[in-house]
Design a protein around this motif. Structure first.
Motif: not given
Length: 115
Positions: A13, A56, A69-70, A72-73, A76-77
């Motif tokens: 990321c 992702f 997915s959680v 990854w978010v 990413l943040t």
């Protein structure tokens, strides 16, 4: 959640978001002291989106759809915060830091797959 998968996602990321940031003329000028050409900006955009897409895919593949997915978010943040910090305080360091993230991701990938 394994720490090695988080490190892999964070590295991918960070490299992807760094490439996207450096594709913008203002940030490219801050980091390189020259304007980004059209071809270089396009290449950086493609590399940036590829890095984010790979992160992702790695998160969902290694941790499952529900948790990956959680995770990854979140990574990413965190990577976005790191990119903003570099651009705010040391824009010239963003390129070496992003290039350093790629070998970290390459080391973390087999560890995440087989470790």
């Amino acid at each position: 959640m394994t720490a090695i998968v988080v490190a892999l996602n964070l590295a991918l990321c960070f490299a992807g978001l760094s490439a996207l940031a450096l594709s913008l003329d203002r940030h490219h000028r801050d980091a390189f002291l020259v304007r980004a050409g059209a071809a270089r900006a396009r290449t950086l955009r493609i590399a940036g989106w590829a890095g984010i897409g790979l992160s992702f895919a790695a998160a969902v593949t290694l941790e499952g759809w529900n948790f990956g997915s959680v995770q990854w978010v979140g990574t990413l943040t965190g990577a976005a915060l790191l990119v903003v910090a570099f651009l705010s305080y040391r824009p010239g360091w963003l390129r070496p830091a992003a290039l350093l993230a790629l070998p970290i991701a390459l080391v973390a990938l087999p560890l995440a797959l087989y470790g």
